[in-house]
Design a protein around this motif. Structure first.
Motif, PDB file in Angstrom:
ATOM      1  N   LYS A 241       0.814  -1.219   0.000  1.00  7.39           N
ATOM      2  CA  LYS A 241       0.000   0.000   0.000  1.00  7.39           C
ATOM      3  C   LYS A 241       0.849   1.271   0.000  1.00  7.39           C
ATOM      4  N   LYS A 242       2.145   1.120  -0.145  1.00  5.60           N
ATOM      5  CA  LYS A 242       3.029   2.284  -0.155  1.00  5.60           C
ATOM      6  C   LYS A 242       2.711   3.171  -1.362  1.00  5.60           C
ATOM      7  N   ILE A 243       2.587   4.474  -1.131  1.00  2.00           N
ATOM      8  CA  ILE A 243       2.294   5.414  -2.211  1.00  2.00           C
ATOM      9  C   ILE A 243       3.604   6.016  -2.710  1.00  2.00           C
ATOM     10  N   ALA A 244       3.991   5.656  -3.911  1.00  2.00           N
ATOM     11  CA  ALA A 244       5.230   6.158  -4.511  1.00  2.00           C
ATOM     12  C   ALA A 244       5.041   6.144  -6.026  1.00  2.00           C
ATOM     13  N   PRO A 245       4.538   7.230  -6.598  1.00  2.00           N
ATOM     14  CA  PRO A 245       4.205   7.237  -8.031  1.00  2.00           C
ATOM     15  C   PRO A 245       5.422   7.231  -8.942  1.00  2.00           C
ATOM     16  N   TYR A 246       5.275   6.575 -10.093  1.00  2.00           N
ATOM     17  CA  TYR A 246       6.247   6.733 -11.161  1.00  2.00           C
ATOM     18  C   TYR A 246       6.086   8.150 -11.724  1.00  2.00           C
TER      19      TYR A 246
ATOM     20  N   LEU B  64      -3.717   3.170 -13.155  1.00  2.00           N
ATOM     21  CA  LEU B  64      -4.890   4.046 -13.281  1.00  2.00           C
ATOM     22  C   LEU B  64      -5.177   4.792 -11.984  1.00  2.00           C
ATOM     23  N   ILE B  65      -4.983   4.140 -10.851  1.00  2.17           N
ATOM     24  CA  ILE B  65      -5.287   4.765  -9.564  1.00  2.17           C
ATOM     25  C   ILE B  65      -4.393   5.979  -9.302  1.00  2.17           C
ATOM     26  N   TYR B  66      -3.211   6.006  -9.941  1.00  2.00           N
ATOM     27  CA  TYR B  66      -2.293   7.137  -9.777  1.00  2.00           C
ATOM     28  C   TYR B  66      -2.574   8.243 -10.788  1.00  2.00           C
ATOM     29  N   VAL B  67      -2.835   7.880 -12.047  1.00  2.00           N
ATOM     30  CA  VAL B  67      -2.877   8.888 -13.116  1.00  2.00           C
ATOM     31  C   VAL B  67      -4.259   9.482 -13.349  1.00  2.00           C
ATOM     32  N   ALA B  68      -5.312   8.875 -12.802  1.00  2.00           N
ATOM     33  CA  ALA B  68      -6.681   9.354 -13.037  1.00  2.00           C
ATOM     34  C   ALA B  68      -7.115  10.293 -11.916  1.00  2.00           C
ATOM     35  N   GLY B  69      -7.213  11.587 -12.217  1.00  2.00           N
ATOM     36  CA  GLY B  69      -7.617  12.555 -11.210  1.00  2.00           C
ATOM     37  C   GLY B  69      -9.071  12.439 -10.815  1.00  2.00           C
ATOM     38  N   ASP B  70      -9.920  11.836 -11.653  1.00  2.34           N
ATOM     39  CA  ASP B  70     -11.339  11.666 -11.336  1.00  2.34           C
ATOM     40  C   ASP B  70     -11.654  10.262 -10.838  1.00  2.34           C
TER      41      ASP B  70
ATOM     42  N   TYR C  69      -0.104  12.851  -5.120  1.00  2.00           N
ATOM     43  CA  TYR C  69       1.347  12.689  -5.119  1.00  2.00           C
ATOM     44  C   TYR C  69       1.886  12.650  -6.543  1.00  2.00           C
ATOM     45  N   TYR C  70       1.151  11.943  -7.397  1.00  2.00           N
ATOM     46  CA  TYR C  70       1.596  11.778  -8.787  1.00  2.00           C
ATOM     47  C   TYR C  70       1.601  13.115  -9.526  1.00  2.00           C
TER      48      TYR C  70
ATOM     49  N   THR D  48      -5.196  -8.368 -14.945  1.00  2.00           N
ATOM     50  CA  THR D  48      -5.430  -9.369 -13.908  1.00  2.00           C
ATOM     51  C   THR D  48      -5.844  -8.657 -12.628  1.00  2.00           C
ATOM     52  N   GLY D  49      -6.966  -9.022 -12.056  1.00  2.00           N
ATOM     53  CA  GLY D  49      -7.441  -8.368 -10.848  1.00  2.00           C
ATOM     54  C   GLY D  49      -8.345  -7.194 -11.159  1.00  2.00           C
ATOM     55  N   SER D  50      -8.318  -6.191 -10.301  1.00  3.78           N
ATOM     56  CA  SER D  50      -9.203  -5.040 -10.456  1.00  3.78           C
ATOM     57  C   SER D  50      -8.691  -4.089 -11.525  1.00  3.78           C
ATOM     58  N   VAL D  51      -9.613  -3.333 -12.118  1.00  2.00           N
ATOM     59  CA  VAL D  51      -9.274  -2.448 -13.218  1.00  2.00           C
ATOM     60  C   VAL D  51      -8.435  -1.262 -12.752  1.00  2.00           C
ATOM     61  N   GLU D  52      -8.436  -0.978 -11.447  1.00  2.00           N
ATOM     62  CA  GLU D  52      -7.642   0.141 -10.939  1.00  2.00           C
ATOM     63  C   GLU D  52      -6.143  -0.111 -11.079  1.00  2.00           C
TER      64      GLU D  52
END
Length: 626
Positions: free
Chosen positions: A82-87, A93-99, A113-114, A180-184
């Motif tokens: 769960k560490k938040i460290a954006p490329y 998607l969870i990092y780059v999508a503002g909405d 952060y991103y 694979t997994g959730s779309v986020e």
């Protein structure tokens, strides 16, 4: 640190290759990564216009095209859980999508952060137009809205993003099938579109590499002595993963267990153990990834790698003699019995090695490295040697000219069988010792054990030779092609210790060698007497295993079975009978007993059979009458 230093020097010597796209045999692309960059498998590509508007999006279905070169920071390259460290640019998607929160997401921190980090790059003196275009679009916070409008993402009846596809929604769309997994967790890569000119894809643009490297270098501090280069440079405790492929999480260098037994009684912090600069770590790891893609051999995730620091081609220790030199004893219709003896092969192979050496500098050295991981998080160096080129090639020549025999199991590009003289590959040795169904775990273990035999001139482990001998002595349990391959490889291994020639030694009075000759004569005699359509095993082959354990007793059974075949062959049968008498007469009285035979009997068997078929028809060397 020597392996890290040699990898670092390899990067320095090949910097002109940075960013240049190369292809593997399967057409998958790879490159020597720039500093502060890594690779990631992308699921979705989004194109934006130069003025910062959405233009087009498509799901990446081709796995060969999915591997994407992306900029990265120390934190993002080692993020987990769960560490938040954006490329810095391309990310999930969870990092780059503002909405994302507006469409059902629960946390906004990843995007905040991103976008802050991307904004710093876009507004820095080192920015360029492409970064600014992507930043201008993403700060509008409408990526998910645009992807829904484009038919890439879908909403449920409540207007929320469908995270996982359910059959009640109908047929599964491409993106939901790819991720694979959730779309986020969809990994999104960005590029810029222009209607007036063709722009280089962002992840293939050298200007983008340089832009981020210059931007990120200003954030590096905390200088310390680098144990690799010997210079005072910004250090790092976070080192690269994705060494074998873009999904590889194992690291060669890691020091995150400060609460365990790592430092207890010795150190208070990891840098007291060893300090490595960010530049040295990045360049060494990127060189390693490049070399593995370019010339590494991977068996069950174990990497076997041979390289020269200058990037020049060098023969690998895992290959057979034909792969290295393509020397063909049957080239131009030559008679291998006369023109391709062990001595002749040794001269030709040495000439081929001189060709490799001539491309290397005087002080060039060869590196041999074996890597593997026991867990998903840790990788180990199982074997490493750095040798002067003269020593390496001397040992390589010695191996290929002493562990040599005539082999017929290779096929050319047209799938036609070819013959070659020399040493088998380490993987084929595993085939001979353990069979074609041996697990990759067993094969990679044998290949690792064989390295010191080739590189350092050590003896072949006895259990490997015995296993190959046992399988070669039991042809009834194997298919014909499998037995022939096993037989020639076993002969090569035995010959490594005994030093025999392929050519028949008629003066050799060794008991085991003579018994092998007798068995070969019996085999050829019966094979020639059989009808052309009769493809059964001869009595000599059927009794071969028993013969190796009780030669005197079994020979009586085999010789008795030969009588009708001698009669059928007439004068030719008489010739074989006289040959049997000639060989048997060389056996001493006290040697004609049931003491088990050593591997030398295989050498006598192979050489005698080879000699008989040579006399029969030199144009069909080694072919038996079917």
């Amino acid at each position: 640190m020597s392996w890290l230093l040699n990898l670092y020097e390899t990067y320095q010597a090949n910097e002109e290759q940075v960013g240049k796209i190369e292809k593997k045999r399967n057409d998958q692309e790879y490159t020597l990564l720039p500093v502060s960059h890594t690779t990631q498998t992308a699921h979705l590509e989004v194109q934006v216009t130069e003025d910062g508007n959405f233009y087009y999006a498509e799901v990446i279905n081709d796995k060969k095209d999915a591997v994407t070169l992306i900029p990265c920071t120390e934190e993002s390259s080692s993020r987990a859980g769960k560490k938040i460290a954006p490329y810095p640019l391309h990310d999930k998607l969870i990092y780059v999508a503002g909405d994302f929160v507006a469409y059902g997401g629960k946390i906004e921190e990843p995007f905040s952060y991103y976008i802050q980090q991307l904004g710093e790059w876009a507004n820095s003196p080192f920015s360029n137009a492409k970064v600014q275009s992507i930043y201008a679009y993403l700060k509008k916070k409408q990526l998910i809205h645009d992807l829904v409008e484009a038919g890439i993402l879908f909403l449920d009846n409540n207007g929320q993003l469908i995270d996982k596809w359910d059959s009640k929604y109908g047929d599964k769309p491409p993106l939901y099938s790819t991720v694979t997994g959730s779309v986020e967790s969809t990994f999104v890569r960005f590029t810029v579109y222009s209607p007036e000119k063709i722009l280089t894809k962002v992840w293939k643009d050298p200007e983008m590499y340089e832009s981020f490297i210059k931007f990120y270098n200003q954030h590096l501090s905390d200088r310390d002595l680098c144990y690799v280069t010997g210079e005072f440079l910004p250090s790092t405790e976070r080192h690269a993963n994705k060494i074998r492929n873009s999904g590889d999480k194992a690291k060669l260098i890691s020091a995150n267990d400060s609460r365990g037994f790592t430092y207890r009684g010795r150190f208070t912090e990891s840098k007291q153990v060893a300090s490595i600069s960010y530049k040295a770590s990045q360049k060494a790891h990127n060189a390693l990834k490049w070399l593995i893609n370019k010339q590494g051999k991977i068996i069950d995730n174990r990497v076997f790698l041979v390289w020269e620091n200058g990037g020049n081609e060098v023969p690998s220790v895992t290959e057979d003699s034909y792969d290295i030199t393509s020397l063909d004893p049957f080239a131009n219709g030559s008679n291998p019995k006369i023109a391709f003896t062990n001595q002749e092969f040794a001269r030709e192979f040495s000439k081929a090695m001189d060709g490799y050496k001539s491309n290397l500098s005087t002080e060039a050295s060869i590196n041999i490295l074996v890597l593997d991981s026991a867990t998903t998080g840790r990788m180990a160096v199982l074997y490493y040697r750095n040798l002067n080129k003269e020593i390496y090639f001397k040992n390589l020549v010695k191996w290929h000219t002493t562990c040599a025999w005539l082999h017929r199991y290779r096929k050319n590009e047209d799938n036609q069988p070819i013959s070659f003289f020399g040493a088998p590959s380490t993987k084929d040795i595993a085939f001979a010792a353990y069979g074609p169904n041996a697990s990759d775990k067993v094969v990679k273990g044998l290949m690792e054990r064989m390295l010191p035999c080739i590189v350092e001139g050590r003896r072949i482990p006895t259990d490997i030779v015995r296993s190959a001998l046992r399988r070669a002595s039991n042809p009834v349990a194997l298919e014909k092609w499998e037995w022939e391959k096993t037989l020639s490889i076993a002969c090569a291994l035995i010959n490594k210790e005994e030093g025999y020639n392929l050519a028949l030694d008629k003066e050799n009075t060794n008991r085991d060698y003579l018994f092998g000759r007798l068995l070969a004569i019996a085999d050829v005699l019966e094979r020639n007497a059989l009808d052309s359509g009769e493809n059964r095993a001869t009595n000599a082959i059927r009794y071969m295993n028993a013969f190796s354990q009780h030669p005197a007793r079994t020979w009586g059974t085999i010789q008795a079975s030969l009588q009708p075949y001698q009669v059928r062959l007439g004068k030719k049968g008489t010739y074989y009978a006289m040959l049997i008498d000639e060989v048997a007469s060389k056996l001493k009285y006290e040697d004609f007993n049931d003491r088990p035979l050593s591997g030398k009997f295989l050498l006598g068997f192979y050489s005698q059979r080879y000699d008989l078929y040579q006399k029969k028809d030199t144009s069909t060397v080694g072919q038996t009458k079917e």
